[in-house]
Design a protein around this motif. Structure first.
Motif, PDB file in Angstrom:
ATOM      1  N   HIS A  49       0.604  -1.126  -0.063  1.00  0.00           N
ATOM      2  CA  HIS A  49       0.006  -0.070   0.026  1.00  0.00           C
ATOM      3  C   HIS A  49       0.934   1.281  -0.201  1.00  0.00           C
ATOM      4  O   HIS A  49       1.742   1.267   0.766  1.00  0.00           O
ATOM      5  N   SER A  50       0.430   2.237  -1.001  1.00  0.00           N
ATOM      6  CA  SER A  50       0.998   3.337  -0.897  1.00  0.00           C
ATOM      7  C   SER A  50       0.345   4.448   0.184  1.00  0.00           C
ATOM      8  O   SER A  50      -0.483   4.051   0.756  1.00  0.00           O
ATOM      9  N   ALA A  51       0.843   5.707   0.379  1.00  0.00           N
ATOM     10  CA  ALA A  51       0.280   6.634   1.203  1.00  0.00           C
ATOM     11  C   ALA A  51      -1.214   7.039   0.504  1.00  0.00           C
ATOM     12  O   ALA A  51      -1.870   7.795   1.135  1.00  0.00           O
ATOM     13  N   LEU A  52      -1.580   6.559  -0.628  1.00  0.00           N
ATOM     14  CA  LEU A  52      -3.045   6.590  -1.087  1.00  0.00           C
ATOM     15  C   LEU A  52      -3.869   6.082  -0.176  1.00  0.00           C
ATOM     16  O   LEU A  52      -4.958   6.447  -0.099  1.00  0.00           O
ATOM     17  N   SER A  53      -3.448   4.818   0.372  1.00  0.00           N
ATOM     18  CA  SER A  53      -4.501   4.168   1.255  1.00  0.00           C
ATOM     19  C   SER A  53      -4.196   4.828   2.697  1.00  0.00           C
ATOM     20  O   SER A  53      -3.076   5.004   3.350  1.00  0.00           O
ATOM     21  N   PRO A  54      -5.367   5.167   3.185  1.00  0.00           N
ATOM     22  CA  PRO A  54      -5.475   6.074   4.354  1.00  0.00           C
ATOM     23  C   PRO A  54      -4.872   5.248   5.622  1.00  0.00           C
ATOM     24  O   PRO A  54      -4.145   5.835   6.697  1.00  0.00           O
ATOM     25  N   CYS A  55      -4.676   3.959   5.454  1.00  0.00           N
ATOM     26  CA  CYS A  55      -4.156   3.300   6.679  1.00  0.00           C
ATOM     27  C   CYS A  55      -2.667   3.136   6.554  1.00  0.00           C
ATOM     28  O   CYS A  55      -2.272   2.273   7.250  1.00  0.00           O
ATOM     29  N   SER A  56      -2.088   3.439   5.443  1.00  0.00           N
ATOM     30  CA  SER A  56      -0.703   3.566   5.298  1.00  0.00           C
ATOM     31  C   SER A  56       0.131   4.549   5.698  1.00  0.00           C
ATOM     32  O   SER A  56      -0.306   5.739   5.860  1.00  0.00           O
ATOM     33  N   ASP A  57       1.193   4.163   5.868  1.00  0.00           N
ATOM     34  CA  ASP A  57       2.135   5.358   6.276  1.00  0.00           C
ATOM     35  C   ASP A  57       2.363   6.299   5.417  1.00  0.00           C
ATOM     36  O   ASP A  57       2.389   5.957   4.189  1.00  0.00           O
ATOM     37  N   ASP A  58       2.627   7.788   5.696  1.00  0.00           N
ATOM     38  CA  ASP A  58       2.595   8.661   4.753  1.00  0.00           C
ATOM     39  C   ASP A  58       4.016   8.796   4.178  1.00  0.00           C
ATOM     40  O   ASP A  58       4.348   9.274   3.024  1.00  0.00           O
ATOM     41  N   THR A  59       5.168   7.903   4.692  1.00  0.00           N
ATOM     42  CA  THR A  59       6.366   7.657   3.987  1.00  0.00           C
ATOM     43  C   THR A  59       6.211   6.738   2.958  1.00  0.00           C
ATOM     44  O   THR A  59       7.280   6.567   2.051  1.00  0.00           O
ATOM     45  N   MET A  60       5.145   5.956   2.580  1.00  0.00           N
ATOM     46  CA  MET A  60       4.885   5.140   1.457  1.00  0.00           C
ATOM     47  C   MET A  60       4.770   5.780   0.180  1.00  0.00           C
ATOM     48  O   MET A  60       3.709   5.692  -0.385  1.00  0.00           O
ATOM     49  N   THR A  61       5.855   6.611  -0.299  1.00  0.00           N
ATOM     50  CA  THR A  61       5.785   7.339  -1.661  1.00  0.00           C
ATOM     51  C   THR A  61       6.024   6.223  -2.732  1.00  0.00           C
ATOM     52  O   THR A  61       6.635   5.098  -2.418  1.00  0.00           O
ATOM     53  N   ILE A  62       6.099   6.536  -3.921  1.00  0.00           N
ATOM     54  CA  ILE A  62       6.484   5.854  -4.987  1.00  0.00           C
ATOM     55  C   ILE A  62       7.745   5.254  -4.958  1.00  0.00           C
ATOM     56  O   ILE A  62       8.481   4.104  -4.818  1.00  0.00           O
ATOM     57  N   HIS A  63       8.719   6.100  -4.882  1.00  0.00           N
ATOM     58  CA  HIS A  63      10.203   6.151  -5.026  1.00  0.00           C
ATOM     59  C   HIS A  63      10.432   5.229  -3.553  1.00  0.00           C
ATOM     60  O   HIS A  63      11.430   4.217  -4.089  1.00  0.00           O
ATOM     61  N   ASN A  64       9.928   5.586  -2.611  1.00  0.00           N
ATOM     62  CA  ASN A  64      10.425   4.824  -1.514  1.00  0.00           C
ATOM     63  C   ASN A  64      10.188   3.217  -1.487  1.00  0.00           C
ATOM     64  O   ASN A  64      10.894   2.709  -1.135  1.00  0.00           O
ATOM     65  N   ILE A  65       8.892   3.054  -2.039  1.00  0.00           N
ATOM     66  CA  ILE A  65       8.498   1.847  -2.064  1.00  0.00           C
ATOM     67  C   ILE A  65       9.387   1.048  -3.304  1.00  0.00           C
ATOM     68  O   ILE A  65       9.741  -0.167  -2.709  1.00  0.00           O
TER      69      ILE A  65
END
Length: 240
Positions: free
Chosen positions: A8-24
């Protein structure tokens, strides 16, 4: 190929805001994965930027992806839909938006729903809560995803919340799904005892990561040709 097809990226509300595309992608590459799927709740809006991100000098030729989304049926069952690279996602996103039960997101309670651009800058924030269900049952979702040339994997089938077994006390034999997701091999063996007739040619063990550190280690593999055959079989069925 080492894989993790439920992130899950940060688009999912239950996911951490650090879950950006590049980070993933970078974390998946560092961990040694070959193939990933970002599967946000009821939205494909983060998918439009993946192609450009994977062409960056750091990632090009080193990691691959397929498009994905985690859909929630009216029975509160989670299902993973996967699509091949190059497919037009916009009609699928429009279909999701048409059937999503609309409720304004309370970001203070549920979390932000950020959409990042190719530079990991916040481009937009989804206003409707993505944790709601679609106004469709599992049969209607399966039929629609196949119509869009996608494949359907039943997510975390034995989970007490959002797993199909908890709702149906089994897996309907007439449901035309393509594979199952379990959290570990023990769960798969437990499922086989409970549902001997489960379709298990395609069994996925994913992380369901909501934080970077939760992305899966290089443990489980899938044959790329076998995965391609799954799409080919589905497209052939559709044309009959």
């Amino acid at each position: 190929m080492y894989y993790d097809l439920h992130i899950h990226s940060a688009l999912s509300p239950c996911s951490d805001d650090t879950m950006t595309i590049h980070n993933i992608f970078n974390m998946a590459y560092i961990k040694g994965l070959d193939l990933i799927a970002i599967t946000d709740h009821n939205s494909l809006k983060q998918q439009y930027y993946l192609e450009k991100v994977i062409q960056s000098p750091i990632l090009e030729g080193k990691i691959n992806f397929i498009h994905g989304v985690e859909l929630q049926s009216i029975e509160n069952i989670h299902m993973l839909a996967y699509f091949q690279r190059g497919i037009d996602l916009k009609p699928i996103q429009q279909w999701i938006e048409q059937h999503l039960i609309k409720q304004e997101n309370d970001c203070q309670y549920y979390g932000h729903q950020y959409i990042f651009d190719v530079n990991d800058e916040i481009e937009d924030e989804e206003q409707y809560l993505l944790l709601n269900s679609l106004r469709l049952n599992i049969y209607e979702i399966v039929e629609a995803i196949h119509r869009f040339q996608g494949i359907i994997i039943l997510a975390h089938v034995l989970a007490q919340k959002y797993g199909i077994y908890e709702v149906y006390h089994g897996i309907p034999e007439d449901l035309d799904y393509d594979g199952i997701e379990v959290t570990c091999l023990k769960e798969y063996h437990d499922l086989k005892k409970l549902c001997p007739n489960v379709k298990d040619e395609y069994v996925f063990i994913n992380s369901d990561a909501h934080q970077l550190e939760d992305i899966q280690e290089p443990i489980y593999t899938i044959d790329e040709d076998k995965l391609k055959r799954l799409w080919s079989q589905r497209i052939c069925k559709k044309s009959l």
